[in-house]
Structure formats: C-alpha cells, structure tokens
Design a protein around this motif. Structure first.
Motif, mmCIF file in Angstrom:
data_model
loop_
_atom_site.group_PDB
_atom_site.id
_atom_site.type_symbol
_atom_site.label_atom_id
_atom_site.label_comp_id
_atom_site.label_asym_id
_atom_site.label_seq_id
_atom_site.Cartn_x
_atom_site.Cartn_y
_atom_site.Cartn_z
ATOM 1 N N VAL A 16 -4.439 -7.636 1.735
ATOM 2 C CA VAL A 16 -5.659 -6.882 2.051
ATOM 3 C C VAL A 16 -6.860 -7.624 1.481
ATOM 4 C CG1 VAL A 16 -6.862 -4.682 1.792
ATOM 5 C CG2 VAL A 16 -4.369 -4.733 2.017
ATOM 6 N N ARG A 20 -6.138 4.333 7.937
ATOM 7 C CA ARG A 20 -7.329 3.576 7.538
ATOM 8 C C ARG A 20 -7.361 2.205 8.202
ATOM 9 N NH1 ARG A 20 -7.678 4.300 1.143
ATOM 10 N NH2 ARG A 20 -7.229 6.529 1.056
ATOM 11 N N MET A 27 -2.907 5.650 2.526
ATOM 12 C CA MET A 27 -3.746 4.749 3.329
ATOM 13 C C MET A 27 -3.512 4.891 4.844
ATOM 14 S SD MET A 27 -3.255 1.581 0.757
ATOM 15 C CE MET A 27 -4.076 0.272 1.672
ATOM 16 N N GLY A 35 0.840 -1.192 0.000
ATOM 17 C CA GLY A 35 0.000 0.000 0.000
ATOM 18 C C GLY A 35 0.869 1.233 0.000
ATOM 19 N N ARG A 37 -10.252 -6.583 2.372
ATOM 20 C CA ARG A 37 -11.105 -5.448 2.001
ATOM 21 C C ARG A 37 -10.798 -4.259 2.900
ATOM 22 N NH1 ARG A 37 -14.622 -8.787 4.556
ATOM 23 N NH2 ARG A 37 -15.287 -8.021 6.596
ATOM 24 N N GLU A 38 -11.186 -3.116 2.354
ATOM 25 C CA GLU A 38 -11.013 -1.897 3.123
ATOM 26 C C GLU A 38 -12.262 -1.674 3.942
ATOM 27 O OE1 GLU A 38 -9.606 2.650 2.473
ATOM 28 O OE2 GLU A 38 -8.980 1.017 1.162
ATOM 29 N N ARG A 39 -12.072 -1.398 5.224
ATOM 30 C CA ARG A 39 -13.214 -1.133 6.099
ATOM 31 C C ARG A 39 -13.814 0.225 5.794
ATOM 32 N NH1 ARG A 39 -14.194 -4.571 10.938
ATOM 33 N NH2 ARG A 39 -13.115 -6.438 10.237
ATOM 34 N N LEU A 93 -8.289 -1.798 7.670
ATOM 35 C CA LEU A 93 -8.396 -2.787 6.605
ATOM 36 C C LEU A 93 -8.671 -4.148 7.233
ATOM 37 C CD1 LEU A 93 -4.915 -2.035 4.949
ATOM 38 C CD2 LEU A 93 -7.074 -0.957 4.301
#
Ligand code: SAH
Ligand code: SF4
Ligand code: F3S
Length: 447
Positions: free
Chosen positions: A436, A418, A415, A411, A438-440, A420
């Motif tokens: 990763v 954030r 980011m 990344g 998914r991104e929260r 994840l």
C-alpha cells in the motif's frame, strides 16, 4: 414474533453471475415473507439449489450435491431446485430426485413464497413458464457482496449460438427500464457500495425501447457515489460506436472488457453461429483499444467444437497470442441436449483426448503470455478497491485494479470497500502481491 421462531432458508448457487444475482433476489423475496437466511444447510427449513446447465459437468456437480444434501434434511425440510437446470429438466427432476419438492425456473421466483409454503404442507410443484415482463422490480435483493453490486439489466438471450443452452433455459431477451436500473444504482450507493456490475447475457444489446446500452452506461455513471462501472458479458456485434464512445467518455467505466471469442477460426465461428468472423472480432478489439487506452481484455474460448480441425485450433491459438488477452476461461465443448450442435454429423465429433490436449495447449498459451506481461508490470502503481479478505486469519486482502487485476495486500477486514494506491511487488503469474502506497480519500457519499 420472536425472530428465532422464523423459518430459515439456505441457498447454494452454481453458474454465472446472473444466477448469483437471482439468488440475491430470491433471498430478498423470502426474507420479506418471513424467512431468515442461514449460511449452512444443516437444520435449514428450506434448502434451495440454484443451478446451472451450461455444461454437463455443471449439471453433474448439482446432481451429486443434491444427493449429499439429503443428509441435512429433517422430516419437514423442503428442498427446491431453481435456475437453469430446473428450467431445462422440469418434471424429470421431480421424478428422479424424490426428496426434491420444488422445481422453479428463472422466471418463476415471484411465486417462491407461495410455492415454498405449499411444499412445507407436502405439495410438490413445478414453475417453468417464461414471463417476458418479469424483472422482479419490486424485490429487494439480499446481497452477498458488500463491496460491489451485481445489477441485472437484461434477462434471456436472443442469440442462438449452436452450442448453447441459455436461450432454452432463460428464454427470450428483454431489458429492464433504464429508470429502474438507475434507481437500483442509487440504492446500492446508499448501502455503501461504489462498484456496479451490469449483468446480461449479451449486455451491450440492452434496449429498453427508448434507451440503448450507451445511454445506460452514461446514466449509471452519472449516479453520485458510483466510482466503478463494469458489465458482463458483452457480445462483439453489439459494440456500436455509441457504446464504445460512452465507455471512453464515462470516467467510472473501468478499462476492462470480458469479450467472449469462443474460437479464432472463422469456419468454426460460423458453425457456432456467433455471427462474426475472426477479422470481425479482431476489428472489434481494435476499436475498443483505440478508444480506451490501457484496456485489458479477457475472454471465453471453447475447444473441440464439432468439426474443429488442427488448423482451426491453430487459428484459435494464434488469435490468443495476437490479441494478448489478460486471461481466458477455457472450456471443452459439452454437447447440450436439443441444441443445434448435437445434430451435427457424428463423424465431426472431436475425440475427447484431442479436445483435452487442445485445452492444455490453450491454457499453457494463455498463461505463458500473461505471466510475461505481468512480470513487466512489477513496480507500477495502481488504484485498487478492497474486495474481500483473501484468507481468513492471514491479514491479507484481495483487491482489484480498474483493469481487473487481482492484487493481494496486507490489511484487515475494516478496509473492505476502500480505495488504495498500491505498488505491485510480486506476481504468481496470474495474481499480484502489492504494497500500500497510500489510502485514497473516500468520496463523499450521495444522498
Ligand atoms: N452470454 C455469454 C456467455 C454465457 S455462457 C456470451 O455469449 O458471451 C459462458 C461461456 O460458457 C460461453 O462464453 C462459452 O465459452 C461457454 N459455453 C457455453 N456453452 C457451452 C458448451 N455447450 N460447451 C462448452 N462451453 C460452453
Ligand atoms: Fe449462449 Fe450465445 Fe446467448 Fe451467449 S450469446 S448466452 S453463448 S446463445
Ligand atoms: Fe449457467 Fe444459466 Fe448462467 S446455464 S451460465 S446459470 S445463464
């Protein structure tokens, strides 16, 4: 005033998070008095070294560094020593280091702008008086970290562990008012941060006269936008049922406790004046684990304390194995002038080779166990917070799980801060690599 004509200050920080937090307060105070912070000593008008006195090695590093810093000094550069070594050595520092003009202990930072001005006119000064009211409430800290905020909630220490210099360098324990801590928590959320680390030498003995640490955890956890609450370092004796219940019930309190053990031998714990036995420590761990599923534990251990026998050390090793710490900071006992441990009979001194050998065995025991545990975690998924860029130029981020595991994921800088979900894909033994998943969704900010 043209900003380029403002004087500059460079600060270098040694020691614990309390010192990092104090450096943030000092920079904030100096910024409010017209100074610009710079991140290199060359050409700085003011150089501050915020020091640690916990072990001789820590002090030797600072002394070496003070010598090195000479080469960055111009004819008008002011060099100041702050923090625990300043408090401990006071006038000796001015005598020994002629290029140092300021020596300021942990309760003296309110006078920093005045003292620095005086030093720029050629004066030399010492400020090492304790002030039991001092919490620097009106200072606006200039934070180094953009993702997590260190918030001091208590200063000083009222325990008197026989090896420890901290009660001498930081004075008696006092707690900030709960309302002030909560105010600061709101401020850090408004600045975009969502993780808070509450700081104190025995942080869970927090008591502002009206509220205990349980109240504090609940109040900070209730601040909108705070997603993670940590604290360091608690003392095993101060985990009341109320505190344990608050930890279990406040969703943002993370499933990790750094719980200094120091030794696994009751005989040595008694000589250290830790005020708990081996069984008492085990019991504290059991209560925490029963209340908080998935709790990760880390610890501090000292080897080679005066009088430590092979049997005592074996008890430390067995405690480390049985309690399954995720990690441990391990230290060889370092005698500190004026502490009770230095008055124990010379015949009880543990030879350096013996202490070194114990330290190596201890480190090996900790690593072997954590490597085996970490291998079993591969494939599992975790929520992580992106803390920083791991290595510049490598598109690799350092992230942290709630239970304090370090996970490196691909990344970029955008980011930072954030949340994840990552899957653990590899481990070096102590840290993980992850992918990763998914991104929260970011939570709405408060305010
Ligand atoms: N207030 C914290 C610890 C502060 S010092 C607590 O009580 O847990 C951080 C660690 O340094 C201690 O936990 C201890 O393991 C280590 N330490 C302190 N004094 C030391 C000494 N004289 N020699 C070696 N290690 C020491
Ligand atoms: Fe030192 Fe003990 Fe106080 Fe911790 S609790 S700072 S080890 S005296
Ligand atoms: Fe060092 Fe002072 Fe912290 S002695 S560990 S900087 S309280």
């Amino acid at each position: 005033m043209d900003s380029s004509s403002r004087p500059t200050v460079y600060i270098e920080t040694y020691g614990c998070q309390m010192n990092v937090s104090d450096s943030e307060l000092m920079l904030g105070k100096l910024a409010a008095s017209g100074y610009d912070a710079v991140d290199r000593p060359d050409g700085a008008d003011v150089i501050l070294v915020n020091t640690c006195a916990i072990r001789d090695h820590a002090e030797q590093r600072v002394i070496g560094r003070l010598g090195e810093l000479r080469r960055f000094m111009g004819p008008h550069t002011v060099v100041g020593v702050t923090g625990c070594m300043a408090q401990r050595l006071g006038p000796q520092l001015l005598d020994k280091a002629k290029h140092v003009s300021l020596v300021i202990g942990p309760d003296g930072y309110r006078a920093l702008p005045t003292l620095v001005e005086g030093a720029r006119r050629g004066e030399r000064a010492i400020a090492t008086t304790f002030d039991l009211e001092e919490h620097y409430e009106d200072f606006a800290p200039r934070r180094f970290d953009r993702v997590k905020a260190w918030i001091p909630v208590q200063r000083g220490c009222d325990y008197k562990c026989t090896y420890c210099i901290v009660p001498t360098t930081r004075g008696p324990e006092r707690s900030r008012r709960l309302a002030e801590v909560v105010r600061e928590a709101h401020e850090v959320v408004a600045d975009g941060m969502s993780e808070i680390v509450l700081l104190g030498q025995t942080v869970n003995s927090y008591d502002d006269g009206t509220h205990d640490f349980a109240d504090l955890l609940r109040a900070v956890g209730a601040v909108p936008g705070v997603r993670r609450v940590r604290f360091t370092s608690p003392h095993p004796n101060d985990f009341s049922d109320r505190v344990v219940a608050a930890m279990a019930e406040v969703p943002s309190v993370c499933e990790h406790v750094h719980l200094p053990m120091q030794s696994g031998s009751t005989r040595i714990l008694k000589r250290m004046l830790r005020r708990y036995t081996r069984e008492g420590y085990f019991d504290c761990v059991a209560r925490l684990r029963a209340a908080i599923p998935g709790l990760a534990l880390t610890t501090d251990v000292i080897v080679g304390f005066p009088g430590e026998t092979d049997e005592d050390f074996e008890e430390t090793l067995s405690a480390v194995r049985e309690l399954a710490f995720e990690d441990a900071f391990t230290f060889k006992f370092s005698p500190r002038d004026g502490t009770p441990a230095t008055r124990m009979p010379a015949s009880e001194t543990v030879a350096d080779e013996v202490a070194s050998e114990r330290l190596a065995r201890l480190i090996d025991t900790v690593r072997t166990a954590s490597r085996a545990r970490n291998l079993r975690l591969l494939g599992s998924r975790h929520e992580v917070l992106v803390e920083k860029v791991a290595r510049r130029g490598q598109e690799l981020l350092q992230t942290r799980t709630r239970d304090f595991k370090t996970v490196l994921v691909p990344g970029d800088e955008s980011m930072l801060g954030r949340y994840l979900t990552v899957e653990l894909t590899g481990t070096t033994g102590s840290t993980f690599t992850g992918a990763v998943v998914r991104e929260r969704q970011p939570l709405p900010m408060a305010g």
